[in-house]
Write a protein that holds these residues in place. Structure first.
Motif, short mmCIF file in Angstrom:
data_model
loop_
_atom_site.label_atom_id
_atom_site.label_comp_id
_atom_site.label_asym_id
_atom_site.label_seq_id
_atom_site.Cartn_x
_atom_site.Cartn_y
_atom_site.Cartn_z
N VAL A 60 0.84 -1.20 0.00
CA VAL A 60 0.00 0.00 0.00
C VAL A 60 0.88 1.25 0.00
O VAL A 60 2.08 1.19 0.29
CB VAL A 60 -0.94 0.04 1.23
CG1 VAL A 60 -1.96 -1.09 1.16
CG2 VAL A 60 -0.16 -0.02 2.53
N ASP A 61 0.24 2.40 -0.30
CA ASP A 61 0.92 3.67 -0.10
C ASP A 61 0.53 4.20 1.27
O ASP A 61 -0.21 3.56 2.01
CB ASP A 61 0.62 4.66 -1.23
CG ASP A 61 -0.85 5.05 -1.32
OD1 ASP A 61 -1.61 4.82 -0.35
OD2 ASP A 61 -1.26 5.59 -2.36
N SER A 62 1.01 5.38 1.62
CA SER A 62 0.76 5.91 2.96
C SER A 62 -0.70 6.25 3.20
O SER A 62 -1.12 6.45 4.35
CB SER A 62 1.63 7.14 3.21
OG SER A 62 1.36 8.13 2.26
N GLU A 63 -1.51 6.30 2.13
CA GLU A 63 -2.95 6.53 2.26
C GLU A 63 -3.75 5.23 2.25
O GLU A 63 -4.96 5.24 2.14
CB GLU A 63 -3.43 7.44 1.11
CG GLU A 63 -2.75 8.81 1.07
CD GLU A 63 -3.00 9.61 2.32
OE1 GLU A 63 -4.15 9.61 2.82
OE2 GLU A 63 -2.04 10.22 2.84
N ASP A 64 -3.05 4.12 2.34
CA ASP A 64 -3.66 2.78 2.37
C ASP A 64 -4.31 2.39 1.05
O ASP A 64 -5.24 1.59 1.03
CB ASP A 64 -4.67 2.66 3.52
CG ASP A 64 -4.92 1.21 3.93
OD1 ASP A 64 -4.10 0.34 3.57
OD2 ASP A 64 -5.93 0.94 4.59
N ARG A 65 -3.80 2.95 -0.03
CA ARG A 65 -4.25 2.53 -1.36
C ARG A 65 -3.39 1.37 -1.84
O ARG A 65 -2.16 1.43 -1.74
CB ARG A 65 -4.16 3.70 -2.35
CG ARG A 65 -5.13 4.83 -2.05
CD ARG A 65 -5.00 5.95 -3.05
NE ARG A 65 -3.73 6.63 -2.92
CZ ARG A 65 -3.61 7.94 -2.63
NH1 ARG A 65 -4.69 8.70 -2.46
NH2 ARG A 65 -2.41 8.49 -2.53
N ILE A 100 -1.17 -0.84 -3.98
CA ILE A 100 -0.29 -0.56 -5.12
C ILE A 100 0.34 -1.82 -5.69
O ILE A 100 1.08 -1.77 -6.66
CB ILE A 100 0.80 0.46 -4.76
CG1 ILE A 100 1.67 -0.06 -3.60
CG2 ILE A 100 0.19 1.81 -4.39
CD1 ILE A 100 2.90 0.82 -3.33
N GLN A 139 1.56 4.16 10.60
CA GLN A 139 2.65 3.67 9.76
C GLN A 139 3.95 3.71 10.57
O GLN A 139 4.22 4.67 11.28
CB GLN A 139 2.79 4.55 8.51
CG GLN A 139 3.87 4.09 7.55
CD GLN A 139 3.91 4.93 6.29
OE1 GLN A 139 2.89 5.48 5.86
NE2 GLN A 139 5.08 5.06 5.69
#
Length: 197
Positions: free
Chosen positions: A17-22, A24, A109
């Protein structure tokens, strides 16, 4: 009774994930923890009995990162295609042969390295549950070396006096639970323990 059942695998696909919890992508657990680590979804569970007892576990000596360190009641990762709600209950069953009602508190995080052997780099969701009594649990020896119920004050002392025996995420999470979530935890209703075969 648990046999020495393997429930963690180097090739299990974790969710990057990215830092926004998307989401990837996906990567094997082994590769996600190499070097500085790749950011992936994870979760930590704290089981309380009343307001003043918390279940701790000592990680198995077979763990590649932080073996035989004391940590929170249960922690792991959701796998590719698995929702957090599924993963948290699966892992309680796999590690402790129990299930319980769990409540989401927050996610954060962090990144922590372990002596050049690898790292955790996680977007970690923290859950709590409250049991009616501090029951005995049956642990999976491939995941858990030992366990104990401690009072919150005893847990504070353990972290203060033996920081080199405690996982870094447990320290971060416990401080926040003690500083920000005491009333929320105190207000939880105790639920009966569900033991699973």
């Amino acid at each position: 009774m648990f046999k020495h059942e393997t429930v963690s695998f180097d090739d299990e696909p974790l969710i990057l994930v990215d830092s926004e919890d998307r989401v990837i992508g996906h990567e094997t657990k082994l590769k996600a923890h190499q070097g500085d680590g790749l950011l992936h979804r994870a979760f930590s569970i704290f089981l309380f009995s009343g307001d003043d007892q918390v279940l701790l576990q000592q990680r198995s000596g077979d763990k590649p990162l932080w073996p035989l360190f004391w940590s929170n009641s249960c922690c792991s990762h959701p796998r590719r295609g698995e929702e957090l709600e599924q993963a948290i209950h699966r892992r309680l069953r796999e590690e402790l042969a129990i299930d319980a009602e769990l409540h989401f508190l927050y996610k954060f995080q962090y990144q922590a390295e372990f002596g050049g052997r690898g790292a955790e780099h996680e977007l970690c969701s923290v859950y709590v549950g409250k049991l009616e009594t501090p029951v005995a649990v049956e642990v999976n020896p491939s995941e858990v070396a030992d366990w104990r119920w401690l009072s919150c004050a005893e847990t504070d002392r353990l972290i203060a006096e033996e920081p080199d025996q405690i996982t870094p995420w447990f320290v971060m999470e416990w401080q926040r639970l003690r500083n920000e979530y005491r009333e929320r935890i105190a207000g939880l209703s105790a639920t009966p323990l569900r033991k699973v075969a």
